[in-house]
Design an enzyme around this catalytic site. Structure first.
Site, PDB file in Angstrom:
ATOM      1  N   ASP A 245       0.892  -1.274  -0.024  1.00  0.00           N
ATOM      2  CA  ASP A 245      -0.156   0.032  -0.074  1.00  0.00           C
ATOM      3  C   ASP A 245       0.800   1.352  -0.059  1.00  0.00           C
ATOM      4  OD1 ASP A 245      -2.708   1.352   0.519  1.00  0.00           O
ATOM      5  OD2 ASP A 245      -1.562   2.005   2.384  1.00  0.00           O
TER       6      ASP A 245
ATOM      7  N   GLU B 294       0.864  -0.518  -5.063  1.00  0.00           N
ATOM      8  CA  GLU B 294      -0.172   0.483  -5.452  1.00  0.00           C
ATOM      9  C   GLU B 294       0.650   1.750  -5.443  1.00  0.00           C
ATOM     10  OE1 GLU B 294      -3.628   3.227  -3.335  1.00  0.00           O
ATOM     11  OE2 GLU B 294      -1.849   2.292  -2.056  1.00  0.00           O
TER      12      GLU B 294
END
Length: 634
Positions: A312, A365
């Protein structure tokens, strides 16, 4: 009592170099026997502490009862406590600064934690679970993800399904057969879980982690989580876990200011604190912190059999000026904005995962144009296996949100993605981030009345599955949930009583089936060889037509034609490279999916009408707001 530490001098050497990748075997709390007495061995890194003891329900939280011993100059405190059994609550009492700093900290290496809002660690033993996913794990090392079909179902365990008649969570074991049956029936190849690592605040959705080696106790024990993964594997479904090395929360029991100093985080808030999230930033330049994070990553793939980690907020790691105004960030040693320590860590993370766990995948991401995110480190890349295609997602949703009458003026928002589609190994994501914080649900992003909203969403998903790149859908997107995702409640499964929602769900199911059965849609996902435009210039009618091509070009060929307006097009000529009969494989306007029922009677023969540079063409009925797939018969 004779006690021999399981931490060797070589362990300490590797730990200090940032090269110990299995610290969970050494640090934390582990059952052991010393001179015939059962108990637990404890070890924690707190180099600046004056005193460390283990407190818990076994000694009435007495900070003087069970002190640990300092291990030379290693910064490690360790010791054996007789009589400790699995399931006991504990913390470390850390005293430093001459007694002026006194705090109770959860164990950074705990395998199990007290259920929130409690914050204690729990003594546990990870042994005892009998895995039966041997076939899956044996085949995993030979997986070639780039040329395999991948369709990921993104799931938040706390809100996929709640217990009927209440807001109580379903446990790992309770949800396992239900999730397995649903995902298998829908044809998704993988499940991606929003972070399951222990976290104190439900509203962080798991992205503010305090337990980097502990699945959250909200849904059961670590063995219960193993059971869930085991069942997914036994049914041919891969498991991806969201993993968060970018930041961690400031909660007192967590990693922040651990021993009275900034141990895990950068000391200067201009680089060590995220104002957007009110969280600390890991000090990637500290060797011991790198060992901690690399061990956490490997832990989930080795111990819990995870098949991949999605990292993330990678952009926040790469840039020192991420979300910071001028003057409130510190340049690197060369005066640039790049976080050189984080870049080195990311590269090492990918090298370690791919070398130690062949067949896993790492996913970034990453929301900027950082080059070569999914290219090998030996070529100068960051080393990830895949990258979320955030640009494609934003442009496509921006286009689809417009009334079809205006779409012809924004045609480039659909076609632009093919200029860079093969610069990275992309995953096309419609994730949880797109259905929260006032952004509206996927179905409510679509313009028009109810029929048009569903038709728009069907053509969008059809275009997505035909576009190069692996696929990801967040739960609820597959059946058109009206409201935004709410982590506190179950999905609105009752909507499937409505034929429009059932039709959309069936369309996604059939797209997954098509993806898995047609090599043209996945074999050359990351190469121009797998894609060819038929017509990308028809902005006036808002149509697109293109070919997807597999390695065996003579038989693995697929034509996709999309109409992004509610106006049927007939006759609509599409040039094709192969003479003969082209079978209509899927049509999103079928009445089965809630469409108007316009189509091509199962397929068409080519006609000797030149079009789009080909001598043969198909005269098709292009339905309104529809995606149609054709394949030539051999």
């Amino acid at each position: 009592m004779s006690f021999r530490s399981p931490i060797t001098d070589y362990d300490i050497y590797l730990f200090r170099r940032g090269e110990h990748y299995r610290l969970w075997e050494k640090f934390g709390a582990h059952p052991c026997n010393v001179d015939g007495s059962d108990g637990y061995y404890f070890a924690v890194w707190a180099p600046n502490a004056d005193h460390v003891s283990v407190v818990g329900d076994f000694n009435e939280w007495d900070e003087t009862g069970n002190p640990l011993s300092r291990r030379g100059d290693s910064g490690i405190w360790e010791g054996f406590i007789e009589g400790i059994r699995p399931g006991m609550y504990y913390k470390y009492c850390i005293i430093s600064h001459g007694g002026n700093y006194r705090v109770l900290k959860a164990d950074p290496y705990a395998f199990y934690c007290e259920r929130p809002p409690g914050t204690a660690s729990v003594t546990w033993d990870l042994s005892g679970f009998e895995w039966s996913d041997h076939d899956w794990m044996n085949k995993r090392s030979s997986r070639k993800h780039y040329d395999e079909p991948i369709s990921i179902y993104e799931v938040h365990l706390g809100s996929w399904l709640r217990r009927e008649g209440s807001d109580a969570y379903c446990g790992y074991r309770e949800i396992a057969p239900l999730l397995v049956e649903y995902v298998k029936d829908m044809g998704f190849t993988h499940v991606e879980f929003l972070p399951v690592m222990e976290h104190p605040f439900d509203g962080s959705w798991g992205y503010q982690v305090t337990g980097y080696f502990a699945p959250t106790s909200r849904f059961g024990t670590p063995q219960d989580f193993m059971f869930l993964i085991n069942e997914l594997h036994r049914n041919g479904i891969g498991v991806i876990l969201d993993w968060v090395p970018a930041h961690f929360p400031t909660d007192e029991h967590g990693l922040g200011y651990f021993d009275g100093t900034h141990l895990y985080e950068y000391p200067d808030p201009r680089i060590g604190f995220h104002r957007d999230w009110n969280t600390y930033v890991f000090d990637y330049g500290r060797n011991e912190v790198r060992s901690f994070l690399l061990s956490s990553a490997l832990f989930w793939c080795e111990v819990f059999h995870a098949d991949g980690l999605r990292v993330d907020a990678v952009a926040s790691m790469l840039y020192r000026d991420y979300s910071r105004p001028d003057g409130e960030w510190i340049p690197n040693q060369y005066g640039g904005k790049e976080n050189l320590e984080a870049i080195a860590f990311i590269k090492r993370f990918n090298e370690v995962l791919y070398s130690e766990c062949p067949g896993v995948m790492t996913i970034a991401e990453e929301s900027t144009a950082w080059p070569m995110v999914s290219r090998p480190t030996y070529l100068g890349g960051l080393g990830f296996g895949f990258k979320w295609n955030m640009g494609w997602m934003h442009d496509t949703l921006k286009y689809m949100s417009k009334d079809p009458i205006y779409r012809k003026y924004h045609h480039n928002e659909l076609t632009f993605s093919l200029l860079y589609a093969f610069h990275e190994n992309f995953i096309l994501p419609f994730s949880h981030d797109e259905v929260v914080h006032g952004k509206g649900s996927m179905i409510n992003k679509m313009p028009g009345d109810k029929w048009q909203k569903f038709a728009n969403l069907r053509v969008l998903y059809g275009y997505m599955f035909a576009h190069p790149g692996k696929k990801l859908l967040f739960m609820g997107n597959e059946f058109g949930q009206w409201r935004e995702w709410n982590h506190d409640t179950s999905l609105d499964w009752y909507l499937l009583d409505d034929p429009f929602h059932r039709g959309l769900k069936l369309w996604v199911k059939d797209l997954n089936r098509l993806l898995s059965s047609e090599p043209a849609l996945y074999e050359l996902d990351s190469s121009w060889e797998g894609f060819r435009w038929i017509d990308c210039h028809d902005s006036d009618q808002s149509t697109l037509s293109f070919l997807r091509i597999g390695r065996h070009t003579d038989r693995d060929l697929l034509l996709c034609v999309c109409n992004f307006t509610p106006v049927p097009r007939y006759p609509f000529y599409v040039g094709v490279p192969k003479e003969g009969f082209w079978k209509e494989l899927l049509n999103s306007d079928s009445e089965l999916y809630g469409g108007s029922g316009l189509g091509n009677m199962g397929g068409l023969h080519t006609e000797p009408v030149p079009a789009h540079g080909y001598s043969q063409s198909l005269k098709i009925m292009l339905p309104p707001l529809a995606a149609v797939f054709f394949k030539p018969e051999s």
